[in-house]
Design a protein around this motif. Structure first.
Motif, PDB file in Angstrom:
ATOM      1  N   ALA A   5       0.237   4.871  12.337  1.00 14.77           N
ATOM      2  CA  ALA A   5       0.243   4.215  13.650  1.00 14.77           C
ATOM      3  C   ALA A   5       1.484   3.349  13.809  1.00 14.77           C
ATOM      4  O   ALA A   5       2.170   3.036  12.843  1.00 14.77           O
ATOM      5  CB  ALA A   5      -1.010   3.365  13.812  1.00 14.77           C
ATOM      6  N   GLY A  63      -5.960   3.736  20.153  1.00 11.06           N
ATOM      7  CA  GLY A  63      -5.660   2.432  19.568  1.00 11.06           C
ATOM      8  C   GLY A  63      -6.243   1.305  20.396  1.00 11.06           C
ATOM      9  O   GLY A  63      -7.403   1.361  20.786  1.00 11.06           O
ATOM     10  N   CYS A  83      -2.024   4.929  17.664  1.00 13.86           N
ATOM     11  CA  CYS A  83      -2.064   5.867  16.540  1.00 13.86           C
ATOM     12  C   CYS A  83      -2.076   7.314  17.027  1.00 13.86           C
ATOM     13  O   CYS A  83      -2.695   8.172  16.433  1.00 13.86           O
ATOM     14  CB  CYS A  83      -3.243   5.567  15.624  1.00 13.86           C
ATOM     15  SG  CYS A  83      -4.819   5.401  16.450  1.00 13.86           S
TER      16      CYS A  83
END
Length: 159
Positions: A5, A63, A83
């Motif tokens: 990420a 995310g 991510c």
């Protein structure tokens, strides 16, 4: 090496006070920006602590986005965690800047889940401390550089 990420921590200073005054309007604008940049926002949560501070939390399928807003200070602190592969969070930040209109932005970019070498994972801390002896020697050097240092020597001899 692939990363899991990307996380952006953004400080926005001297923001447009009209943009920071209404939490629900700001929340709707943020959701629209996220959607336009290929992110999928879920249920938004707005929490107001007092007149000088509120938080907007937007979970994403990819995310999350959290923004702490301080209207009296004209300041916004944003945490964007993405991510999703092939997504550029920088584009989202540019769009956020167009909404909030800060005069100054400070951004910290983090790669999360970077499984590089072991030395990459250890924090690197460097502290520099000057020993006391070094400071005393510096004082002596300064005295020697003074134009009237012969006068100082004469004064020392008279004692």
């Amino acid at each position: 090496m692939k990363i899991l990420a990307r996380q952006l921590a953004i400080d926005m200073y001297n923001c447009n006070p009209e943009k920071l005054s209404n939490a629900s309007l700001l929340s709707d604008s943020l959701k629209n920006v996220l959607h336009k940049n290929g992110l999928t926002p879920s249920q938004t949560e707005v929490k107001s602590f007092d007149l000088n501070h509120f938080v907007i939390f937007i979970p994403l399928d990819e995310g999350h986005l959290t923004i702490h807003v301080y209207p009296a200070l004209k300041y916004a602190a944003i945490d964007l965690f993405v991510c999703k592969e092939n997504n550029s969070p920088e584009k989202t930040v540019r769009a956020l800047r167009k909404i909030i209109k800060p005069e100054e932005t400070k951004m910290t970019y983090l790669c999360r889940g970077d499984f590089g070498t072991v030395s990459d994972m250890k924090p690197h801390i460097k502290v520099k401390i000057a020993p006391l002896r070094r400071i005393q020697n510096t004082g002596v050097k300064v005295i020697h550089l003074l134009p009237g240092r012969n006068l100082v020597k004469k004064l020392r001899r008279k004692k």
